[in-house]
Design an enzyme around this catalytic site. Structure first.
Site, mmCIF file in Angstrom:
data_model
loop_
_atom_site.group_PDB
_atom_site.id
_atom_site.type_symbol
_atom_site.label_atom_id
_atom_site.label_comp_id
_atom_site.label_asym_id
_atom_site.label_seq_id
_atom_site.Cartn_x
_atom_site.Cartn_y
_atom_site.Cartn_z
ATOM 1 N N CYS A 1 41.407 36.344 34.954
ATOM 2 C CA CYS A 1 42.340 35.452 35.656
ATOM 3 C C CYS A 1 43.664 35.389 34.902
ATOM 4 C CB CYS A 1 41.765 34.039 35.744
ATOM 5 S SG CYS A 1 40.280 33.939 36.750
ATOM 6 N N TYR B 1 42.942 54.073 56.696
ATOM 7 C CA TYR B 1 42.361 53.446 55.493
ATOM 8 C C TYR B 1 41.435 52.314 55.949
ATOM 9 C CZ TYR B 1 46.583 55.658 53.575
ATOM 10 O OH TYR B 1 47.595 56.544 53.267
ATOM 11 N N CYS C 1 38.559 26.632 32.296
ATOM 12 C CA CYS C 1 37.624 27.680 31.871
ATOM 13 C C CYS C 1 37.731 27.871 30.360
ATOM 14 C CB CYS C 1 37.950 28.979 32.585
ATOM 15 S SG CYS C 1 37.041 30.393 31.951
ATOM 16 N N CYS D 1 31.480 32.019 35.161
ATOM 17 C CA CYS D 1 32.827 32.335 35.653
ATOM 18 C C CYS D 1 33.135 31.467 36.869
ATOM 19 C CB CYS D 1 32.910 33.813 36.011
ATOM 20 S SG CYS D 1 34.476 34.219 36.796
ATOM 21 N N ASP E 1 46.048 49.933 55.977
ATOM 22 C CA ASP E 1 45.619 49.033 54.901
ATOM 23 C C ASP E 1 45.308 49.886 53.674
ATOM 24 O OD1 ASP E 1 44.609 47.036 53.322
ATOM 25 O OD2 ASP E 1 42.871 46.596 54.576
ATOM 26 N N GLN F 1 36.567 43.138 51.296
ATOM 27 C CA GLN F 1 37.424 42.159 50.624
ATOM 28 C C GLN F 1 36.572 41.146 49.866
ATOM 29 O OE1 GLN F 1 40.430 42.237 49.999
ATOM 30 N NE2 GLN F 1 41.599 43.199 51.632
ATOM 31 N N CYS G 1 48.108 45.453 49.573
ATOM 32 C CA CYS G 1 47.681 44.709 48.383
ATOM 33 C C CYS G 1 48.675 44.893 47.240
ATOM 34 C CB CYS G 1 46.272 45.123 47.969
ATOM 35 S SG CYS G 1 46.070 46.881 47.775
ATOM 36 N N GLU H 1 39.014 57.089 57.234
ATOM 37 C CA GLU H 1 38.660 56.641 55.885
ATOM 38 C C GLU H 1 38.219 57.846 55.073
ATOM 39 O OE1 GLU H 1 38.361 53.832 53.830
ATOM 40 O OE2 GLU H 1 37.335 55.211 52.487
ATOM 41 N N CYS I 1 39.927 36.037 28.391
ATOM 42 C CA CYS I 1 39.430 36.895 29.461
ATOM 43 C C CYS I 1 40.579 37.437 30.297
ATOM 44 C CB CYS I 1 38.479 36.076 30.332
ATOM 45 S SG CYS I 1 37.895 36.938 31.785
#
Ligand code: SAH
Length: 449
Positions: free
Chosen positions: A81, A310, A72, A158, A379, A281, A406, A331, A78
């Protein structure tokens, strides 16, 4: 203490949670971006404190076999990533290692290894993009923020996004320049267009475009709609009104200019309605793997009541409904709960119920009402479970707790807290949903000890 601007020899021994290299030099911890474990580098110190320093590679003396050339052109600038400089083998090894290290160090476990479901591709996988918009010499452009700043780095194409996303970005940018729509300037809180948000259904191919405005109206919306129709799958154009200063991308109010205001997609064989604010996701293929791993590990039976805290738009809840007696989702975002209820109806699922509220408080309330729960799925966002959620789980005393996370650090903290409440870790798996980026998902199972 290391000396600023001086060059030191450093051996990279580990990574931070953001994927920076770590080396120990003269008793100091040095953080070095774009470094790979095993490499020996000359590093110039840019910032020096008593016990730590930040440095930059000036020369690689011993190169890792995992180092690759960045494909890239803006990868170095950037902030999107973190890992264009290493191959995917090293990236996925590092991610699995991070989850393992957190569970051992913070969670008090003693895991020798931890498996990872690596992604089959690092390209074009992200089904959501949020491009901040800025201006240079009076001309608008869009891209992504430079690491740790709000400077917008222009990005033509991208590599982790589908082509349709960048096509939308280019059409909107041209339109903005033609009709003199001012990009938003966060310093003086002036200008109109803040972000271009694009969501694409990986299976349906439907494309939702949402313009985040410091205002309510754009000039000639019909012209923009006609141009966006050239993008394959373009389904709807929405405005998100966000007149508040601050970092939140989307505002509270949405105005649909074209189409239904949402798109649909299929996940785990179920149809989902997705509004701009609903959590979904970003890596469809890997999300299905993650949910399948969670469902398999939940070991639910037809007589079980499952509580999914969640739950977002009900992805995991509804995917578990077929195997369970009853599923209950909780939620906090009202629009997501509406979507979840609607998703149950559109999939003909009748044994699912959804509640809107804080996960912990709602769960405590359900427990007070005498509802019995056999399996709990959580989650949570990155900050992990709150005290009420842990308390509610302890009171429900489910047979199994499946924790989708996460953030390995908060996951491990919660594992330690749940162990105090009589649970033990039965299984742990990392899943890479974000190739090239530093985040990593995991799914673990806790059982009553
Ligand atoms: N399980 C879903 C969503 C996971 S993301 C999926 O995989 O698609 C985490 C979700 O938690 C988001 O939808 C967010 O809105 C919600 N959330 C954040 N804080 C919460 C809280 N205190 N109580 C309940 N839900 C919360």
């Amino acid at each position: 203490m290391l000396e600023k601007s001086k060059v030191y020899k450093a051996v990279i021994s580990d990574y931070t949670s953001e994927g920076q290299g770590i080396a120990r030099v003269e008793g100091c911890v040095v953080f070095i971006p774009n470094a790979i474990v095993g490499e020996v580098c000359n590093v110039r110190i840019e910032k020096a404190a008593k016990t730590w320093a930040a440095g930059k590679i000036v020369e690689i003396l011993e190169k890792s076999p995992h180092r690759i050339n960045r494909a890239c052109p803006v990868a170095k600038l950037c902030g999107g990533c973190a890992f264009h400089h290493m191959d995917y083998e090293e990236e996925s090894r590092m991610k699995a290692e991070r989850v393992r290290a957190c569970l051992n160090r913070i969670g008090g476990e003693n895991l020798e290894q931890l498996p990872i479901l690596a992604a089959p591709t690092c390209e074009g996988y992200r089904n959501k993009a949020q491009y901040p918009v800025s201006a240079k010499k009076g001309k608008a452009y869009a891209g992504f923020f430079r690491q740790g700043t709000h400077d917008v780095i222009e990005n033509q194409r991208c590599m982790i996004l589908p082509e349709e996303s960048d096509a939308v970005k280019d059409i909107v940018t041209d339109y903005v320049n033609q009709f003199r729509v001012m990009p938003y300037d966060e310093i003086n809180h002036k200008g109109l267009l803040r972000h271009i948000y694009v969501r694409r259904g990986a299976v349906s191919g439907q494309v939702l475009v949402c313009l985040v405005l410091n205002g309510r109206r754009i000039p000639k919306p019909e012209v923009l709609v006609e141009r966006l129709k050239k993008v394959p799958g373009f389904t709807t154009l929405v405005i998100s009104v966000n007149t508040k200063a601050g970092n939140s991308v989307l505002g509270e109010e949405f105005i649909t200019l074209y189409g239904p205001g949402y798109i649909e997609d299929t996940l785990c064989g179920l149809k989902f309605r997705l509004s701009p604010r609903s959590f979904y996701q970003v890596n469809h293929y890997q999300a299905q793997k993650l949910y399948a791993a969670a469902i398999e590990r939940s070991q639910i039976t037809k007589s079980d009541t499952v509580l999914d805290l969640y739950c977002g738009v009900g992805t995991i809840t509804l995917a578990m409904a077929k195997a369970a007696g009853k599923v209950i989702g909780v939620e906090v975002i009202p629009q997501a709960v509406e979507d979840a209820r609607d998703n149950a109806v559109r999939n003909g699922i009748e044994n699912a119920e959804f509640f809107c509220g804080d996960a912990g408080q709602a769960a405590l309330e359900l427990e007070k009402q005498g509802i019995a729960v056999d399996v709990v799925v959580v989650d949570p966002p990155r900050k992990g479970l709150n005290g009420d959620s842990i308390e509610a789980i302890a009171r429900f005393a489910p047979r199994r707790l499946v924790y989708v996370s996460c953030d390995p650090a908060t996951l491990a903290r919660d594992v330690a807290l749940l162990k105090e409440r009589g649970y033990k870790l039965a299984d742990a798996l990392a899943v890479d949903l974000f190739p090239r980026c530093a985040h990593v998902e995991s799914v673990i199972v806790l059982t009553k000890s």
